[in-house]
Design an enzyme around this catalytic site. Structure first.
Site, PDB file in Angstrom:
ATOM      1  N   ALA A  50      -5.162  -1.666 -13.137  1.00  0.00           N
ATOM      2  CA  ALA A  50      -3.906  -0.989 -13.465  1.00  0.00           C
ATOM      3  C   ALA A  50      -3.842  -0.833 -14.980  1.00  0.00           C
ATOM      4  O   ALA A  50      -3.044  -1.478 -15.667  1.00  0.00           O
ATOM      5  CB  ALA A  50      -2.719  -1.779 -12.936  1.00  0.00           C
ATOM      6  N   VAL A  77      -5.950   1.471  -7.522  1.00  0.00           N
ATOM      7  CA  VAL A  77      -4.520   1.159  -7.557  1.00  0.00           C
ATOM      8  C   VAL A  77      -3.644   2.352  -7.200  1.00  0.00           C
ATOM      9  O   VAL A  77      -2.534   2.177  -6.677  1.00  0.00           O
ATOM     10  CB  VAL A  77      -4.126   0.601  -8.948  1.00  0.00           C
ATOM     11  CG1 VAL A  77      -4.173   1.715 -10.005  1.00  0.00           C
ATOM     12  CG2 VAL A  77      -2.759  -0.054  -8.908  1.00  0.00           C
ATOM     13  N   ASP A  78      -4.127   3.578  -7.450  1.00  0.00           N
ATOM     14  CA  ASP A  78      -3.303   4.759  -7.186  1.00  0.00           C
ATOM     15  C   ASP A  78      -3.399   5.154  -5.715  1.00  0.00           C
ATOM     16  O   ASP A  78      -3.681   6.296  -5.363  1.00  0.00           O
ATOM     17  CB  ASP A  78      -3.695   5.923  -8.096  1.00  0.00           C
ATOM     18  CG  ASP A  78      -5.184   6.229  -8.068  1.00  0.00           C
ATOM     19  OD1 ASP A  78      -5.976   5.350  -7.689  1.00  0.00           O
ATOM     20  OD2 ASP A  78      -5.556   7.365  -8.435  1.00  0.00           O
ATOM     21  N   GLU A  93     -18.962   6.035  -9.303  1.00  0.00           N
ATOM     22  CA  GLU A  93     -19.186   6.526  -7.949  1.00  0.00           C
ATOM     23  C   GLU A  93     -20.602   7.060  -7.786  1.00  0.00           C
ATOM     24  O   GLU A  93     -21.222   6.889  -6.725  1.00  0.00           O
ATOM     25  CB  GLU A  93     -18.171   7.610  -7.609  1.00  0.00           C
ATOM     26  CG  GLU A  93     -18.148   8.012  -6.148  1.00  0.00           C
ATOM     27  CD  GLU A  93     -16.964   8.906  -5.815  1.00  0.00           C
ATOM     28  OE1 GLU A  93     -15.959   8.406  -5.294  1.00  0.00           O
ATOM     29  OE2 GLU A  93     -17.054  10.124  -6.107  1.00  0.00           O
TER      30      GLU A  93
END
Length: 351
Positions: free
Chosen positions: A119, A209-210, A300
């Site tokens: 965050a 977190v989103d 990623e």
């Protein structure tokens, strides 16, 4: 051929003892090899810390007596989706597991699940919804330890946690580039496993977190190394996957290779297996940085490279990583975890 009549009994006992000793050594050696994971990639070697990673772990799939649940079938089940990979790892969809049976097998094991979340900067605004929905749907009934990495510890909300669930706030530096925050995530998870998590948890999930939880995410997701199929590419061929295609990058995947496109918003598994993954990806980041290369999708891209050659033992369907702006498709019966709609210009330090 005759045996000498002078053959002594103690010689026979000595020979038998030697054979027993050799048998014990043989069994111990191969038992150890069969019960440990052997990494595929060469650069995995040497990535384990010198101290033991986790507490002693001996778990069996024990079902309580007289537990009532729906009888499984080898003829009836999901036919609209693939539920097993070519290397025989399960792909978890709604309808492929019995939650009552799974919970009754795993909950008596008294497991602790580590959950890391970053965050940083304005992304701290997503933390309350993440935690509150996690308390409703994520690993309910299990011991959970949240590790919140933030540069704004004073803005971490106070959320009521149920018994057996704890939250640790770990301060990390901010950045003017979201790409740098993404790149540092592997390193921070690796070092925190070394310093803290390895003593406190059995499994670990690293989540974005989103995002918010909308339905059950339980023990059906546990495995040695767990990946999730990206919701944007589960119906695409590998030619359309956004892999890193430049051979100069350590995240490079050739055009004729690739299994699935995995989402970077979820990494999971045994603590020691995720430690190995983060160590390898961190090292590859460093090599790319030294060559002034930034992989197409940062962590990623490196994650997908790693999982191509170090196959996950369990794969989660897009139910476990949806996107709020996408309409639910016929294959996705339940949305369990989903990225929220947001204005990147407002929350990212750079776009």
């Amino acid at each position: 051929m005759r045996f000498s009549t002078n053959f002594k009994p103690y010689v026979l006992l000595l020979v038998v003892g030697i054979f027993l000793l050799l048998g014990y050594v043989y069994f111990s050696f191969f038992s150890e090899r069969l019960n440990r994971d052997i990494p595929v990639d060469e650069d995995v070697k040497g990535s384990s810390p010198s101290k033991p990673m986790v507490r002693s772990r001996v778990w069996n799939m024990v079902s309580p007596e007289k537990l009532l649940y729906k009888q499984p079938s080898v003829l009836v089940g999901r036919t609209d989706v693939v539920t097993v990979t070519p290397w025989l790892a399960s792909i978890i969809w709604e309808g492929t597991f019995d939650p009552v049976l799974v919970d009754n097998i795993y909950k008596p094991m008294n497991l602790t699940i580590a959950t890391t979340v970053f965050a940083v900067g304005k992304y701290v605004s997503f933390l309350r919804d993440f935690l509150e929905t996690a308390e409703m749907h994520f690993m309910v009934g299990f011991n959970v330890r949240y590790y919140v990495f933030t540069d704004r510890p004073q803005d971490v909300p106070s959320v009521n946690l149920t018994q057996g669930r704890h939250l640790s706030v770990i301060q990390v530096p901010g950045s003017n580039r979201w790409q740098e925050i993404s790149a540092r995530r592997m390193e921070i998870i690796q070092t925190t496993i070394e310093s803290q998590i390895r003593r406190e948890a059995d499994y670990i999930f690293c989540l974005d977190v989103d995002s918010k939880f909308h339905a059950r995410w339980g023990a059906e997701s546990l495995g040695r190394l767990v990946a999730v199929i990206h919701p944007g590419y589960y119906d695409q061929t590998r030619a359309n996957f956004p892999y890193e295609r430049r051979p100069a990058s350590m995240a490079y995947i050739p055009m004729d290779e690739g299994d699935y496109y995995y989402g970077g918003a979820m990494i999971g598994g045994f603590v020691e297996d995720v430690y190995t993954l983060t160590t390898v990806c961190r090292n590859r980041f460093a090599v790319d940085a030294g060559n002034s290369i930034e992989a197409a999708w940062q962590e990623e891209s490196h994650l997908n490279r790693y999982l191509l050659y170090n196959k996950p033992s369990k794969v989660l369907s897009p139910e476990y990583l949806w996107q709020d702006f996408k309409a639910k498709t016929k294959e996705v019966k339940v949305i369990r975890f989903s990225g929220v709609v947001k204005n990147y210009a407002e929350v990212r330090p750079n776009v």
